[in-house]
Design an enzyme around this catalytic site. Structure first.
Site, short mmCIF file in Angstrom:
data_model
loop_
_atom_site.label_atom_id
_atom_site.label_comp_id
_atom_site.label_asym_id
_atom_site.label_seq_id
_atom_site.Cartn_x
_atom_site.Cartn_y
_atom_site.Cartn_z
N MET A 1 -23.35 -160.96 -47.69
CA MET A 1 -23.78 -162.28 -47.29
C MET A 1 -24.23 -162.25 -45.83
O MET A 1 -24.82 -161.29 -45.38
CB MET A 1 -22.67 -163.29 -47.51
CG MET A 1 -22.54 -163.77 -48.95
SD MET A 1 -21.47 -165.21 -49.06
CE MET A 1 -21.52 -165.46 -50.82
N CYS A 2 -23.89 -163.27 -45.08
CA CYS A 2 -24.39 -163.43 -43.72
C CYS A 2 -23.47 -162.76 -42.71
O CYS A 2 -22.38 -162.29 -43.02
CB CYS A 2 -24.54 -164.90 -43.38
SG CYS A 2 -25.56 -165.83 -44.55
N ARG A 3 -23.92 -162.70 -41.48
CA ARG A 3 -23.14 -162.26 -40.34
C ARG A 3 -23.47 -163.21 -39.19
O ARG A 3 -24.60 -163.66 -39.04
CB ARG A 3 -23.50 -160.83 -39.93
CG ARG A 3 -23.12 -159.74 -40.94
CD ARG A 3 -21.62 -159.54 -40.98
NE ARG A 3 -21.24 -158.39 -41.79
CZ ARG A 3 -21.08 -158.40 -43.10
NH1 ARG A 3 -21.33 -159.50 -43.79
NH2 ARG A 3 -20.69 -157.32 -43.74
N ASN A 122 -20.72 -168.73 -42.41
CA ASN A 122 -20.74 -167.49 -43.16
C ASN A 122 -19.80 -167.67 -44.34
O ASN A 122 -18.61 -167.93 -44.16
CB ASN A 122 -20.27 -166.32 -42.29
CG ASN A 122 -20.28 -165.01 -43.05
OD1 ASN A 122 -21.08 -164.81 -43.97
ND2 ASN A 122 -19.38 -164.10 -42.69
#
Length: 341
Positions: A1-3, A122
């Protein structure tokens, strides 16, 4: 996923020292995450964003943050590299995205902004499509109409804004931001419970007004670990060896620099501490750092053996959990209401 990564300092930092120069900067993590466990989506190539506040207030420019976003991969954006070399700021939010909810568009790139307030996420809100209308129906018209994208993250930000008595305020105390964040998490949990949703939501949120910062490491589960979140502080953050090898240095007891990140920006084990699951980190305008437990039905006390037995499969399967033995965690102890890190 995101950071994501957060920087707050007593002196402005050149954005390149956070975003592009370190060999494990958030931009490099987007395509080469040493700690990533997600093999389904091995890169964060669905856009990025960086937000920052001016070092010196200018009445003509105002106090709101500046945002630069793009749907191109962060590591392949020449404009980002140029800007990062020429911009300094005492408070920076950076975010790289791997799409899980919402389309690939500028409107869906973090950070999101309303007035002075800047927000990133996140994780993911489980079965968000089921609770979306319920969430929207409780928003004031002004806040409802500010949402431009279609992500669960931006609607969570709208919900957060609705919890502020005056989202247009020129400043907010840490307590005000903290309460609004707790109210946001509580509301999302209530919506999920009312809808019969059983899958946990991963809510690593962070918000700032340019002076205070509030970040959460949270999951709506008593059995699972939340998405990873790390903390570092010191007096200088600098390159100690060519090739982008950075480290945090503590020359004395002062906290001149505070960073929070989904994944450490260095491989120096002494630089980083793991933030506990279902805890909140608050950075005050005077650079005090507090770790505060989010006490609700999903909270497990550090003194409870179950706290050490939270499963990692759920967050790891989504690429949101770094190996527990990769860096040293914050030492566990029973919090009364808050811990000074």
């Amino acid at each position: 996923m995101c950071r994501f990564v957060i920087y707050k300092g007593t002196s402005p930092v050149q954005l390149s020292h956070l975003l592009t120069r370190p060999c494990h900067s958030i931009i490099n993590q987007a395509f080469d995450s040493r700690l990533r466990l997600d093999h389904r989506r091995p890169i964060n190539g669905d856009g990025f964003g960086v937000g920052w506040y001016d070092t010196v207030y200018d009445e003509e420019l105002g106090s709101q943050p500046c945002i630069f976003t793009s749907v191109t991969p962060a590591w392949n954006n020449a404009n980002l590299i140029r800007l990062a070399e020429k911009i300094k700021s005492p408070l920076v939010f950076g975010h790289v995205r791997a799409t899980t909810a919402g389309s690939l568009s500028l409107d869906n790139c973090h950070p999101f902004v309303f007035g002075k307030v800047m927000f990133m996420h996140n994780g993911g809100i489980a079965d968000f499509h089921i609770i979306k209308r319920t969430l929207q129906s409780g928003l004031p018209d002004e806040i409802f109409n500010t949402v431009q994208g279609n992500t669960d993250s931006e609607w969570a930000f709208a919900l957060f804004l609705s919890k502020l008595a005056n989202p247009h305020a020129k400043s907010f105390t840490p307590k005000v931001l903290q309460k609004a964040m707790l109210d946001t998490i509580s509301a999302l949990n209530n919506y999920a419970e009312e809808a019969g949703i059983t899958e946990p939501s991963l809510m690593n949120f962070c918000v700032t007004d340019g002076e205070s910062v509030v970040a959460t490491r949270y999951i709506s589960s008593r059995q699972d670990e939340a998405a990873s979140l790390w903390f570092s502080s010191g007096t200088t953050f600098s390159e100690y060896m060519t090739g982008g090898h950075y480290k945090m240095t503590k020359a004395d007891k002062r906290e001149n620099i505070i960073m929070i990140a989904s994944e450490p920006l260095t491989f120096e084990k002494a630089d980083w501490m793991e933030i506990r699951t279902n805890n909140m980190v608050v950075i005050t305008p005077k650079m005090n750092v507090l770790q505060i437990p989010i006490i609700d039905k999903f909270y497990v006390s550090p003194s409870d053996p179950a706290a050490l037995n939270r499963g990692t499969d759920f967050a790891a399967a989504k690429g949101l959990l770094s190996p527990r033995n990769s860096l040293a965690p914050v030492q566990g102890r029973e919090p009364a209401s808050q811990i000074i890190i």
